[in-house]
Design an enzyme around this catalytic site. Structure first.
Site, short mmCIF file in Angstrom:
data_model
loop_
_atom_site.label_atom_id
_atom_site.label_comp_id
_atom_site.label_asym_id
_atom_site.label_seq_id
_atom_site.Cartn_x
_atom_site.Cartn_y
_atom_site.Cartn_z
N CYS A 66 56.23 -49.38 72.37
CA CYS A 66 56.77 -50.47 71.55
C CYS A 66 57.75 -51.33 72.36
CB CYS A 66 57.38 -49.89 70.29
SG CYS A 66 57.52 -51.10 68.95
N HIS A 106 53.09 -45.87 67.91
CA HIS A 106 54.00 -44.73 67.70
C HIS A 106 53.19 -43.52 67.22
CE1 HIS A 106 57.74 -47.01 68.11
NE2 HIS A 106 57.18 -47.97 67.38
#
Length: 504
Positions: free
Chosen positions: A336, A442
């Protein structure tokens, strides 16, 4: 059968409220009660995306798992994600509501009570018992007026209240007796007892302490729960992060050494919990004071403020040291915000993270990120090209950036569905020499197959290292930890009294 709601409040932050709720949810589930967790307002560094694409705090995800439920944003209708020392992004019922300073959010809170109660009522209609969690200290006198999450929530739910105090940090009498004397008469009537948490040593030595608390408050101490340092369940705030293993003397057993950069605005560090539990893996959190040489992998994690954390890397010298580590053959991964940092530049023309600006990245991947106003929150299924043994991966996205590639390499993953809708789209990037990669996904390491293959590839880069490793199931590990927690609470809490409190 319907039960009276049970609420767990705390004498302060990090006293064990979340763990206590998770353990009680597991106990009640084991006894056949349809139970659900609820926390009106949570402030968390770690969040999760539900199957509907809503964002919620990680602690309520663990509590839902303990109750045998699929997480839903009604279990955590208001989520605060700190983006600076004085401000947070506010998530309401899973969606971004806006960015607010602490002062502005305090004024906003009364307007959010309607959404909070709508979520609570939906849960209450669907389940027989709700176990609520408070936030921070339940007796912050200056914050009571606009309280969403402590005694005001208990009053609206009609809950029986238990107060948890942490004896390990000291001052347990001030935390219990002192808190009791700060309560209003109506709050005292709701308070049904105390739980003393994190006791070290022989609990018999605290019997006199129990008597003192009970005599001065006229409320029972319903248990003295021992300190358990090796209970491994996902946590979510900066206090919990401080307990993570920091870099220092690495294990000398020849295992893999993995470092995670401890960024000032780090988020979703629970991504790496499965790696911590793997046999033969020594995972530590590193910062600008630590040596990077000798690592088998350096991970740049997610962050709530990519540009500010890039500046931290530059101001502390860690930026150049990461580049040198890569130049010397080191392996890096970015998740991310960490993926964004690995690129050539991060642009914020709309001022998503503050003033409009742009900042040069580490330049280790040929990608450029532009921060966008709309937030992506999806559950995904994906494949890892070249790693067929991994199978289909389950993961989730939480980001406000659009990343474009401008050079050699290949996508790290192929997303094949978002929120249950089939599609094919590339995610992330891998350098031509495959030493550096990044992605928005994630939860990758929660996938047992991917984790096993990924670690095996790392072991193959270390001459003479045994590349075999036992197959492990992270889901089974978590379930075992929740059962262990439930058994601990059964042994040390007076469950008979607690069950009597919730009989309607």
């Amino acid at each position: 059968m319907k039960y009276r709601p049970l609420m767990i409040l705390g004498s302060g932050s990090d006293v064990g409220k979340s763990i206590m709720v998770a353990g009680l949810c597991r106990i009640f589930r084991q006894e056949g009660i349809r139970v659900a967790p609820f926390k009106a307002q949570n402030m968390a560094l770690n969040s999760f995306i539900t199957p509907e694409g809503g964002e919620m705090g990680r602690a309520q995800v663990v509590q839902a798992q303990a109750a045998g439920l699929i997480p839903h944003v009604d279990m955590n209708p208001v989520l605060l994600k700190p983006s600076s020392e004085v401000g947070s992004q506010v998530i309401v019922q899973g969606r971004v509501y806006g960015n607010f300073s602490a002062r502005d959010y305090y004024r906003l809170k009364p307007r959010l009570m309607r959404q909070v109660m709508a979520s609570y009522r939906r849960l209450s209609r669907s389940y027989d018992l709700i176990v609520l969690e408070g936030a921070g200290s339940a007796v912050e006198l200056n914050l009571k007026k606009n309280d969403l999450v402590n005694f005001n929530m208990a009053r609206k739910a009609g809950a029986a209240v238990l107060l948890v105090a942490d004896i390990d940090r000291g001052g347990v009498f001030a935390a219990t007796i002192g808190a009791f004397h700060l309560l209003t008469p109506s709050e005292r009537r709701m308070l049904r007892g105390f739980i003393i948490n994190k006791f070290r040593g022989d609990a018999a030595l605290f019997e006199e302490g129990v008597t003192i608390i009970e005599r001065r408050t006229k409320r029972p101490v319903l248990g003295v729960v021992p300190y358990v340092g090796d209970l491994a369940l996902p946590e979510e705030d900066s206090v919990a992060l401080s307990r993570k293993r920091l870099a220092g003397t690495w294990e000398e057993d020849g295992g893999l050494r993995i470092g995670v950069v401890r960024l000032p605005h780090i988020s979703n560090y629970t991504d790496f919990d499965p790696l911590e539990q793997e046999p033969g893996v020594d995972l530590r959190y590193v910062d600008h004071r630590d040596e990077l040489s000798g690592l088998d992998l350096l991970i740049l994690p997610g962050t709530k403020n990519t540009i500010s954390d890039l500046l931290y890397l530059k101001e502390t010298g860690l930026f150049r040291r990461i580049q040198a580590y890569a130049e010397s053959g080191g392996r890096l991964a970015g998740i991310c915000g960490g993926y964004q940092m690995l690129g050539q530049e991060v642009r914020d023309p709309l001022g998503v993270e503050g003033d409009p600006r742009a900042e040069a990245g580490l330049g280790l991947l040929p990608v450029v990120t532009t921060l966008a106003g709309a937030k992506t929150t999806t559950q995904v299924q994906a494949r890892a090209p070249g790693r067929r043994d991994c199978g289909v991966l389950s993961a989730y996205e939480i980001h406000m950036g659009v990343t474009e590639t401008h050079g050699e390499g290949q996508p790290a993953f192929e997303i094949i569905s978002r929120n249950g809708q089939p599609l094919k789209v590339a995610d992330g990037w891998v350098s031509p020499n495959r030493r550096v990669w990044g992605a928005y996904l994630h939860g990758l390491f929660d996938n047992d197959g991917f984790r096993r293959v990924f670690l095996q590839e790392l072991r193959q880069t270390r001459p003479g290292m045994d590349t075999t490793a036992p197959a492990t199931s992270y889901e089974n590990f978590q379930e075992a930890q929740l059962d262990r927690l439930a058994e601990l609470l059964r042994r040390h809490l007076d469950m008979g009294q607690i069950k009597a409190m919730i009989q309607t």
